[in-house]
Motif scaffolding. Structure first.
Motif, PDB file in Angstrom:
ATOM      1  N   ALA A   1      21.832  -0.816   7.298  1.00 45.41           N
ATOM      2  CA  ALA A   1      22.860  -0.541   6.282  1.00 45.41           C
ATOM      3  C   ALA A   1      21.947   0.545   4.848  1.00 45.41           C
ATOM      4  N   ALA A   2      20.560  -0.527   5.173  1.00 42.37           N
ATOM      5  CA  ALA A   2      19.899  -0.027   3.447  1.00 42.37           C
ATOM      6  C   ALA A   2      18.534   1.540   4.241  1.00 42.37           C
ATOM      7  N   LEU A   3      18.529   1.277   5.627  1.00 41.07           N
ATOM      8  CA  LEU A   3      17.975   2.898   5.419  1.00 41.07           C
ATOM      9  C   LEU A   3      18.542   3.386   7.100  1.00 41.07           C
TER      10      LEU A   3
ATOM     11  N   ASP B   1       1.102  -1.202   0.056  1.00 43.12           N
ATOM     12  CA  ASP B   1       0.225  -0.117  -0.159  1.00 43.12           C
ATOM     13  C   ASP B   1       0.964   1.077  -0.060  1.00 43.12           C
ATOM     14  N   ASN B   2       2.279   1.284   0.676  1.00 44.78           N
ATOM     15  CA  ASN B   2       3.212   2.041   0.559  1.00 44.78           C
ATOM     16  C   ASN B   2       2.815   3.502   1.293  1.00 44.78           C
ATOM     17  N   PRO B   3       1.519   3.331   2.650  1.00 43.48           N
ATOM     18  CA  PRO B   3       0.827   4.111   3.323  1.00 43.48           C
ATOM     19  C   PRO B   3       1.999   5.550   3.775  1.00 43.48           C
ATOM     20  N   ARG B   4       1.371   6.955   4.175  1.00 45.07           N
ATOM     21  CA  ARG B   4       2.121   7.368   4.739  1.00 45.07           C
ATOM     22  C   ARG B   4       2.325   7.656   6.326  1.00 45.07           C
TER      23      ARG B   4
ATOM     24  N   LEU C   1      10.352   3.862   0.420  1.00 42.86           N
ATOM     25  CA  LEU C   1       8.398   3.203   0.636  1.00 42.86           C
ATOM     26  C   LEU C   1       8.704   4.784   1.672  1.00 42.86           C
ATOM     27  N   LYS C   2       7.132   5.473   1.177  1.00 41.08           N
ATOM     28  CA  LYS C   2       6.397   6.812   1.979  1.00 41.08           C
ATOM     29  C   LYS C   2       7.129   6.091   3.448  1.00 41.08           C
ATOM     30  N   PHE C   3       6.584   5.485   3.582  1.00 41.89           N
ATOM     31  CA  PHE C   3       6.295   5.580   5.406  1.00 41.89           C
ATOM     32  C   PHE C   3       7.788   6.068   6.157  1.00 41.89           C
ATOM     33  N   TRP C   4       9.009   5.910   5.928  1.00 42.78           N
ATOM     34  CA  TRP C   4      10.806   6.759   6.616  1.00 42.78           C
ATOM     35  C   TRP C   4      10.264   8.464   6.408  1.00 42.78           C
ATOM     36  N   HIS C   5       9.531   8.890   4.597  1.00 42.04           N
ATOM     37  CA  HIS C   5       9.838  10.134   5.350  1.00 42.04           C
ATOM     38  C   HIS C   5       8.716  11.116   5.512  1.00 42.04           C
ATOM     39  N   HIS C   6       7.764  10.852   6.058  1.00 39.48           N
ATOM     40  CA  HIS C   6       6.748  11.508   6.555  1.00 39.48           C
ATOM     41  C   HIS C   6       6.612  11.570   7.289  1.00 39.48           C
ATOM     42  N   GLY C   7       6.120  12.290   8.671  1.00 39.85           N
ATOM     43  CA  GLY C   7       5.769  12.441  10.095  1.00 39.85           C
ATOM     44  C   GLY C   7       6.972  12.502  11.124  1.00 39.85           C
ATOM     45  N   GLY C   8       6.637  12.283  11.943  1.00 40.81           N
ATOM     46  CA  GLY C   8       8.142  11.892  12.985  1.00 40.81           C
ATOM     47  C   GLY C   8       8.551  10.741  13.425  1.00 40.81           C
ATOM     48  N   LYS C   9       9.364  10.386  14.238  1.00 44.51           N
ATOM     49  CA  LYS C   9       9.783   8.891  14.373  1.00 44.51           C
ATOM     50  C   LYS C   9       9.564   7.839  14.184  1.00 44.51           C
ATOM     51  N   LYS C  10      10.222   7.322  13.627  1.00 50.35           N
ATOM     52  CA  LYS C  10       9.583   6.037  13.170  1.00 50.35           C
ATOM     53  C   LYS C  10      11.210   4.469  14.000  1.00 50.35           C
ATOM     54  N   LEU C  11      10.420   2.948  13.651  1.00 52.08           N
ATOM     55  CA  LEU C  11      11.109   1.864  14.660  1.00 52.08           C
ATOM     56  C   LEU C  11      10.631   1.037  13.814  1.00 52.08           C
ATOM     57  N   VAL C  12      11.987   0.174  13.602  1.00 48.75           N
ATOM     58  CA  VAL C  12      11.729  -1.199  13.478  1.00 48.75           C
ATOM     59  C   VAL C  12      12.367  -1.935  14.144  1.00 48.75           C
TER      60      VAL C  12
ATOM     61  N   SER D   1      12.620 -10.406   6.994  1.00 51.40           N
ATOM     62  CA  SER D   1      13.169 -10.687   5.877  1.00 51.40           C
ATOM     63  C   SER D   1      14.461  -9.706   5.522  1.00 51.40           C
ATOM     64  N   GLY D   2      14.020  -8.495   6.449  1.00 52.25           N
ATOM     65  CA  GLY D   2      14.904  -7.110   6.377  1.00 52.25           C
ATOM     66  C   GLY D   2      14.770  -6.512   4.830  1.00 52.25           C
ATOM     67  N   ASP D   3      13.206  -7.259   4.054  1.00 48.24           N
ATOM     68  CA  ASP D   3      13.621  -6.246   3.030  1.00 48.24           C
ATOM     69  C   ASP D   3      12.690  -5.730   2.820  1.00 48.24           C
ATOM     70  N   LEU D   4      12.774  -4.399   3.083  1.00 43.11           N
ATOM     71  CA  LEU D   4      11.689  -2.811   3.150  1.00 43.11           C
ATOM     72  C   LEU D   4      12.878  -1.981   2.577  1.00 43.11           C
ATOM     73  N   ASP D   5      12.472  -1.190   1.651  1.00 43.20           N
ATOM     74  CA  ASP D   5      13.129  -0.548   0.580  1.00 43.20           C
ATOM     75  C   ASP D   5      13.258   0.989   0.787  1.00 43.20           C
ATOM     76  N   ALA D   6      13.937   2.152   1.340  1.00 42.82           N
ATOM     77  CA  ALA D   6      14.485   3.244   1.640  1.00 42.82           C
ATOM     78  C   ALA D   6      13.467   4.366   0.954  1.00 42.82           C
TER      79      ALA D   6
END
Length: 225
Positions: free
Chosen positions: A119-121, A57-60, A96-107, A89-94
């Motif tokens: 390394a990817a993020l 879905d590539n959500p923000r 994706l909108k999730f990383w570039h909007h809003g505040g702090k992110k945690l994986v 798996s760790g297969d998450l593309d840098a």
């Protein structure tokens, strides 16, 4: 620290699907219900989605209302809830909108994927391992240590199923759209699981109301009779 209060949130068709099998996302909610979801997001400390949902879905994953964000800030909270995702798996593309909007992110991930993700993020999110395999109890423990009192889980179906089967959900918000999908390959809200109490355990209903053509239901899954 205590674990957060866990709220599962989903919009489904009458026959229990989160989406259809087409390449376009099926919009199940209406504008009034999207606003309700925004209000719920504004009232939590963190929002969690799975990696599959991110990729599909590539959500923000934001609180869209400026007024609600301002109230959060006025109350001494961050403008946006912490955004959380989980991947083995760790297969998450840098990109994706999730990383570039809003505040702090945690994986949250597992030992074998930590370095790959970091390394990817490249600093876009805090990356934490919960050990050799994913453990939802350890995820909730860590969120509690980070001050998360209310956690909103927005999917996908595999994660909803795991939370319900492990009796980790305190509340379920279900928005039921007047649609029928009927496609076995499409994503469902819940899959097969060894649910507490079995097929005869009835959950307590906390609220039922119509929101336009949507029926909104709140359940308390831990209060099974």
């Amino acid at each position: 620290m205590s674990r957060p209060y866990v709220l599962l949130s989903a919009a489904t068709s009458v026959d229990g699907y989160l989406d259809d099998a087409s390449s376009e996302r099926l919009l199940l909610s209406n504008s009034e219900d999207f606003d309700r979801v925004d209000q719920v997001r504004a009232g939590v400390d963190a929002i969690l989605i799975g990696a599959n949902t991110m990729r599909r879905d590539n959500p923000r994953l934001l609180v869209n209302s400026e007024e609600r964000r301002a109230k959060r800030v006025a109350a001494g909270k961050p403008e946006f809830p912490l955004k959380v995702t989980v991947t083995a798996s760790g297969d998450l593309d840098a990109d994706l909108k999730f990383w570039h909007h809003g505040g702090k992110k945690l994986v949250f991930t597992v030992d074998s994927a930590v370095e790959k993700l970091r390394a990817a993020l490249a600093g876009l999110a805090d990356v934490v391992s919960v050990g050799s395999e994913l453990d939802w109890g350890l995820v909730l423990d860590e969120l509690g240590r980070r001050g998360v009192g209310r956690l909103m889980v927005e999917g996908g179906g595999t994660i909803h199923t795991q939370f319900m089967a492990q009796n980790l959900a305190d509340e379920v918000h279900l928005a039921i759209a007047p649609l029928l999908v009927g496609q076995p390959e499409a994503a469902r809200f819940l899959g097969a699981g060894n649910y507490p109490g079995g097929s005869t355990a009835r959950m307590k209903v906390l609220e039922v109301r119509a929101i336009g053509d949507i029926v909104f239901v709140r359940y308390s899954p831990k209060e099974r009779g």
